[in-house]
Design a protein around this motif. Sequence first.
Motif, short mmCIF file in Angstrom:
data_model
loop_
_atom_site.label_atom_id
_atom_site.label_comp_id
_atom_site.label_asym_id
_atom_site.label_seq_id
_atom_site.Cartn_x
_atom_site.Cartn_y
_atom_site.Cartn_z
N SER A 1 33.78 43.13 22.24
CA SER A 1 32.43 43.42 22.73
C SER A 1 31.41 43.24 21.62
O SER A 1 30.31 42.70 21.85
N ASN B 1 34.85 40.90 31.25
CA ASN B 1 35.10 42.09 32.06
C ASN B 1 36.38 41.98 32.88
O ASN B 1 36.88 42.98 33.40
N ALA C 1 39.84 45.18 27.73
CA ALA C 1 38.65 45.39 26.90
C ALA C 1 39.03 45.86 25.51
O ALA C 1 40.02 46.59 25.33
#
Length: 544
Positions: free
Chosen positions: A77, A68, A72
């Motif tokens: 992810s 985080n 990103a």
Amino acid sequence: MKVISLQEPVLRSLAERYRHQDPQTVSLFGSHPGNEEDWRRRADWLDRLEPARADRERLANALRQYQNRLPAHPAASRSLDLLGRPGSLVVVGGQQAGLFGGALLIFYKALTVIQAARRAEIQLGRPVVPVFWIAGEDHDFDEANHVYVQETDGSARRIRIERPEGFRRAVSRTPLAPEDWEQALTELADTLPDTEFKSGLLSGLRSHASDSPTLSLAFARLLAEWFGQDGLVLLDADDPELRALEAPMFRELIERNDDLEQALRRGESAVTEMGYPLQAETAPGSASLFLHHDLGRLLLSKEEGRFTDRKGTVSLARDELLAFTEDAPDRLSTNALSRPLMQDFLLPVLAAVLGPSELAYWGVLGPAFETFGMQMPILVPRQSFTYMEPSLHKLLDKYGLTPEQAMKEWEERKAKWLAAQDRWDLDGTFAQAKSQFIASYAPVIETVSKLQPGLADLSQRNRDKILEQIAYLESRSREAFERQHDAALRQWDRIRSSLAPGGKPQERVYGTLHFLNLYGPDWLNLFRDVPYEATGSHRLVEMA
């Protein structure tokens, strides 16, 4: 794109022999990336040992919190989601942070991690996540604080951030001031040649440094920007959330520290009995652990049943050190030899990507893995490249050089070319003049010595002064000759500074951002398309 394999070095080192699957050398490691069955065996082993490793869900959550703080990307992810699920595996490679991304070899290591993970995923038919392990716990700030770029005159210039005053702490625990970053960014901006990509490159670097991060965090942000789309997961080994997960393994390393030391000794013996030198010999009593202290990161050794550092700053009973695993695991840290064990406890490591020096010291670790009920992962040699700039082709053709000759025989080839341009035969002419003068002057020395012995020294000094004047004239003549070929000699220097700056491998000198500034993001994409090679040979890459 054109990719050419370059001539292999003589197979003398442990790393080279391992790459080429020398059976005796491979036996130190137990597997080789060139053996497909080894990948399946390793995956089966990891499945059986799943309960013995750190909890996946907590691991994924810890890494998600760290991620985080980085740029990103959905692919990264997804990798974290996969890592949190049973059955996924990991290809990991690591390095200490590098200012502004560090040297090219770091970029190539991350690329190898990604490509090896993709290859394994296809081969095994199950998720394999690429992970880059940033050795933020390392306290050698001077290894991480610089990057080399090329100045407009072709020379390599080092941009660096000085280590703040005080004790040597982990790089990830060494705060930097806004003015430290500003000075480095300004120097970088003043040094990089002006290109169409420079403004955007500097803007990105400034954004990563806007909150005056540590070198480790700024480095992670840059790697996330470069490789987020490839699903690369970044991990800082000094992350306190990970340290909490590692507590059980730290406990075992402390409780069985004598077993660890003996296992390392057996590993060292196995390496030396094969005729290889040790990369770093374990000192007697070494605990292979560090303690983070107010006075810096202290290397621990065992003395009279206690854990102490070299200066005696701390002296801890085993139970006192064990208490840290419960109360403050972030005060504990592994060294180069215990880190691979911790890595294997924390992650389902299918394979680890290593450079030549790392392969050499991993060679002693087989008995240590076995002692702790582990198995060494498959070790994948980092891929090695030299990038051939488009403008070099004409120069190489002009001087009749191959890229390999330009890298390995540049000095000899340049001297030979220059000698061929010398229609006056300066070397021969001056050598003959000096020889004739010495011969002609010898009777003078002999005569004056007979005339008066005290004149012998004076006549010899006189001779030497005249020889100095001849040498001076020769030097000036050489300079005049080289000035006549100044343009050509600068082209020779241009070849050298691009392919092998200072006679060193390009990947160990220039930073990745050197080429990013010259060729932009397409340069990164070029390497994404380079075919993966499991044995990590040295290859030449050029745009078609």
